[in-house]
Design an enzyme around this catalytic site. Structure first.
Site, mmCIF file in Angstrom:
data_model
loop_
_atom_site.group_PDB
_atom_site.id
_atom_site.type_symbol
_atom_site.label_atom_id
_atom_site.label_comp_id
_atom_site.label_asym_id
_atom_site.label_seq_id
_atom_site.Cartn_x
_atom_site.Cartn_y
_atom_site.Cartn_z
ATOM 1 N N CYS A 1 10.773 -1.616 8.574
ATOM 2 C CA CYS A 1 11.464 -0.939 7.476
ATOM 3 C C CYS A 1 11.110 0.532 7.343
ATOM 4 O O CYS A 1 11.989 1.365 7.107
ATOM 5 C CB CYS A 1 11.218 -1.675 6.161
ATOM 6 S SG CYS A 1 9.537 -1.524 5.503
ATOM 7 N N HIS B 1 8.298 -2.446 0.988
ATOM 8 C CA HIS B 1 9.558 -2.288 1.710
ATOM 9 C C HIS B 1 10.039 -0.861 1.497
ATOM 10 O O HIS B 1 9.895 -0.303 0.400
ATOM 11 C CB HIS B 1 10.607 -3.285 1.224
ATOM 12 C CG HIS B 1 11.927 -3.143 1.914
ATOM 13 N ND1 HIS B 1 12.047 -3.189 3.285
ATOM 14 C CD2 HIS B 1 13.181 -2.919 1.436
ATOM 15 C CE1 HIS B 1 13.319 -3.014 3.614
ATOM 16 N NE2 HIS B 1 14.025 -2.842 2.512
ATOM 17 N N ASP C 1 19.615 1.721 2.337
ATOM 18 C CA ASP C 1 18.597 0.922 3.023
ATOM 19 C C ASP C 1 19.100 0.527 4.405
ATOM 20 O O ASP C 1 19.963 -0.342 4.528
ATOM 21 C CB ASP C 1 18.266 -0.317 2.204
ATOM 22 C CG ASP C 1 17.052 -1.062 2.749
ATOM 23 O OD1 ASP C 1 16.604 -0.739 3.867
ATOM 24 O OD2 ASP C 1 16.559 -1.969 2.051
ATOM 25 N N GLU D 1 4.127 10.538 -5.664
ATOM 26 C CA GLU D 1 4.866 10.531 -6.920
ATOM 27 C C GLU D 1 5.360 9.120 -7.193
ATOM 28 O O GLU D 1 5.975 8.489 -6.323
ATOM 29 C CB GLU D 1 6.052 11.497 -6.866
ATOM 30 C CG GLU D 1 6.876 11.507 -8.140
ATOM 31 C CD GLU D 1 8.093 12.403 -8.073
ATOM 32 O OE1 GLU D 1 8.906 12.393 -9.022
ATOM 33 O OE2 GLU D 1 8.258 13.120 -7.066
ATOM 34 N N ILE E 1 -8.773 -14.433 -8.457
ATOM 35 C CA ILE E 1 -9.412 -14.114 -7.175
ATOM 36 C C ILE E 1 -9.906 -12.681 -7.231
ATOM 37 O O ILE E 1 -9.175 -11.776 -7.641
ATOM 38 C CB ILE E 1 -8.428 -14.292 -6.002
ATOM 39 C CG1 ILE E 1 -8.019 -15.760 -5.869
ATOM 40 C CG2 ILE E 1 -9.047 -13.794 -4.692
ATOM 41 C CD1 ILE E 1 -7.019 -16.015 -4.749
ATOM 42 N N ALA F 1 -13.543 -7.218 -2.686
ATOM 43 C CA ALA F 1 -13.559 -5.792 -2.363
ATOM 44 C C ALA F 1 -12.550 -5.554 -1.252
ATOM 45 O O ALA F 1 -12.017 -6.504 -0.661
ATOM 46 C CB ALA F 1 -14.952 -5.363 -1.940
ATOM 47 N N ALA G 1 -3.882 -13.762 -3.255
ATOM 48 C CA ALA G 1 -4.362 -12.390 -3.116
ATOM 49 C C ALA G 1 -3.987 -11.876 -1.736
ATOM 50 O O ALA G 1 -4.154 -12.584 -0.731
ATOM 51 C CB ALA G 1 -5.873 -12.319 -3.314
#
Length: 692
Positions: free
Chosen positions: A275, A335, A358, A437, A480, A483, A581
């Protein structure tokens, strides 16, 4: 300079390329060809024979578009009296200056200009047909549909050849430098070649060319043509290894070689894209044609295949993915698409401005793999009837995530509903430098706000506060924690179970670690633990899953990410909870040491260095150095292995060929570690004094 017969009326036509291109902000593309923007006049000079008697003869201009003269335009002479092409003539003997005016909605393309010497009654005495020029969109022209009144935005979204692409996850946003290269050699010609190879152009060339005045039409063509699904487009997509018969999507750092390879191969698609590559190539083409465009990343992006505004994940009792349809909903870690700025004269008022385009092939739109242009404003307000593809884009930033368990008897149990985990930290490069941004507020109202619920109802969905849409929470609350691990290390994932109830809670906990890909597909399990747990009332219990490098390294994808899933089943009750996670690895960087300010055509020295972070040697190490206007792509192969913790350093010497802000980019590959990047921004002045 185009020379005619010296005995004729027209001795010479001077297109004054340098003067015109400078005024039209196209000199970066080419000094020696006339390249102008519509809605802005340009001047040419015609040298006439002194004895031609121009009291009895006149000059006339005729334009031709298309390989077979599909469009022929007569340029009217005199003052502007109506819309269309017109020119003014100054002088009648010797050197004559013509000021040519194009309308702000002129067709973009490659024009052939015929300069005619005629009698007063229209009889053609002579024709000079050797002049040619290219016409582009003009975002500096107030009457052009792509007009932007802010020069800062134009410098970024038209003139800047360098960009930053955001990748990773919403919690761990990474970035990679990209060279769009819209002004590199032959790129403009390739952009028009892309238009000429579209299905519309091949089906009816005249009809296609006549519609190229419209950036909505051209944007849609580019969206379809950057991918090769169903047409002669630029890139083939591939979302999993191997990439041995092409280039890994993560290897690309610039659009230019992709476009050149497609053109040099006779419109054969280039392998491979994903993508962010599709979007980057589209950004190059659209900026080159004169349409202000920026690269966008949507984190936690939904791919809703059935249009129900929810992403449904079906799991069996072993937490293995079920996809009986062969094609399922998915949630992508990120995406990418582009936004292009344009008026939407084909839509009701309020739909001008940024439009989503897209080019990644996902769903068919009017029979072809393209998406947009769709007004960002329409997505925010839930106006899903506007063209093009608003429902699909709305779902990408607003869908619910629902996990189901399919029992052995075929029954389904809803185990987790998430209403605020899609469409996060929507990002683009700032116009004020290399910072990020956040443009999420352009696409949606704040999660949980009254206005957001109104938009959902307007979009055809019932309110999100319906309790029937939620899985019932259990007595144990699960989360969960982890680090951000360094690739090459072992690390812990901690599952916390909190019992807010007044009695002890017992449950069965299953922990699962899988290879992660950015689009959530092709997941491979490499670690699983199941155990019974007891949590005292008002206490917190922790379970630790140790993830070992020697296991994940054999399976991890080129996106360097793993997913961890925890499933909690309360004993004796039909209560199930699940949390997931997405854990990206930190990768080392290639360090580049070069002066930040240098001079064009002056030799620059510097160095690049890299330290192996893995507990094993790296074999077949290769550095690739490139930078448009700085150095041609250079490959340096390492002699011998790079041991664990070993630092390697290479000297670097190059001579900048072009001034301006330039990016030097380095890529490192080896047997166990690929696509390690490094980048440095260098300001190249015209001479040393310019740098002081």
């Amino acid at each position: 300079m185009m020379m005619a017969n010296h005995r004729g009326h027209i001795l010479d036509v001077d297109l004054r390329c340098r003067e015109n291109n400078s005024a039209h902000r196209t000199r970066e593309i080419d000094w020696n060809r006339l390249i102008v923007r519509r809605g802005q006049p340009f001047a040419i000079s015609v040298q006439c024979s002194p004895e031609s008697g121009f009291g009895q003869t006149q000059l006339a201009l005729v334009l031709h578009l298309g390989k077979r003269d599909e469009v022929v335009i007569k340029v009217e002479k005199g003052d502007r009296t109506k819309d269309g092409w017109w020119f003014r003539q100054e002088g009648a003997h010797g050197k004559v200056q013509l000021t040519v005016h194009s309308p702000a909605d002129a067709i973009i393309g490659h024009y052939r200009l015929n300069v005619l010497a005629t009698t007063t009654d229209g009889h053609v005495l002579e024709k000079n047909d050797k002049a040619q020029f290219h016409l582009l969109y003009n975002p500096w022209c107030r009457d052009d549909a792509v007009y932007i009144p802010d020069e800062k935005l134009l410098q970024e979204y038209i003139m800047n050849e360098n960009g930053i692409i955001y990748v990773g996850t919403s919690d761990y946003i990474g970035s990679r430098h990209w060279h769009f290269g819209q002004f590199e050699e032959n790129v403009m010609d390739i952009c028009f070649e892309i238009l000429d190879n579209s299905n519309e152009a091949l089906r009816n060339s005249q009809k296609d060319i006549k519609q190229r005045w419209d950036p909505v039409y051209v944007g849609r063509i580019i969206s379809a043509m950057v991918n090769s699904n169903g047409d002669r487009g630029v890139l083939v997509g591939r979302w999993q290894e191997p990439y041995t018969d092409g280039v890994s999507p993560s290897k690309w750092t610039t659009s230019v070689p992709i476009l050149q390879k497609w053109s040099n191969g006779g419109a054969r698609p280039v392998k491979y894209g994903q993508c962010w590559v599709y979007a980057a190539v589209a950004c190059t083409v659209l900026r080159c044609l004169g349409i202000p465009t920026r690269h966008i990343t949507n984190f936690a992006s939904a791919h809703d295949t059935d249009g129900n505004l929810s992403v449904d994940f079906l799991l069996n009792e072993k937490m293995e993915s079920l996809d009986s349809r062969g094609r399922s909903d998915s949630s992508w870690n990120f995406h990418c698409w582009v936004e292009s700025w344009m008026k939407r004269e084909d839509l009701p008022q309020g739909n001008d401005g940024w439009q989503v385009l897209d080019p990644t092939p996902q769903e068919l739109s009017d029979g072809q793999f393209c998406c947009g242009p769709c007004p960002v404003a329409a997505i925010k307000e839930g106006n899903l009837t506007v063209k093009y593809d608003a429902p699909f884009i709305f779902a990408e930033v607003n869908a619910d995530i629902i996990h189901w368990i399919v029992r052995r008897d075929g029954s389904r149990q809803k185990i987790r509903v998430s209403q605020d985990s899609i469409g996060l930290n929507i990002s683009t490069k700032s116009v004020f430098g290399n910072s990020r941004e956040d443009v999420t507020s352009h696409y949606k109202y704040p999660e949980g706000s009254k206005k957001e619920r109104e938009v959902y109802e307007k979009a055809g969905r019932r309110g999100r506060d319906s309790s029937s849409d939620r899985a019932k929470p259990g007595k144990l609350q699960m989360s969960i924690k982890h680090a951000k691990p360094v690739f090459g290390s072992d690390f812990d994932v901690v599952v916390e179970l909190k019992n807010d109830g007044g009695v002890e809670a017992n449950a069965r906990l299953t922990l699962l670690a899988m290879v992660g890909t950015y689009n959530g597909l092709n997941r491979k399990e490499f670690e699983r633990e199941t155990k019974n747990v007891s949590v005292q009332a008002h206490k917190v219990h922790k379970e630790v899953l140790r993830v070992h490098y020697e296991k994940y390294s054999k399976h991890v994808s080129d996106h360097h990410m793993i997913n961890v899933m925890a499933l909690l089943e309360a004993q004796g009750e039909n209560e199930v909870d699940m949390v997931t996670a997405k854990i990206p690895f930190s990768l080392p960087e290639v360090l580049i040491e070069v002066p930040s300010k240098v001079a064009v055509h002056q030799t620059v020295t510097g160095s690049i260095s890299f330290t192996n972070p893995l507990p094993v040697p790296l074999k077949r190490g290769v550095f690739t150095v490139e930078g448009a206007g700085l150095v041609s792509p250079t490959v340096v192969k390492m002699n011998g292995d790079i041991g664990p913790g070993q630092k390697v350093r290479l000297d670097l010497t190059f001579t900048p060929a072009r001034s301006g802000v330039r990016n030097l980019m380095v890529d490192f590959d080896s047997d166990r570690l690929q696509d390690v990047k490094g980048a440095a921004t260098i300001i190249v002045g015209n001479h040393y004094l310019a740098l002081n």
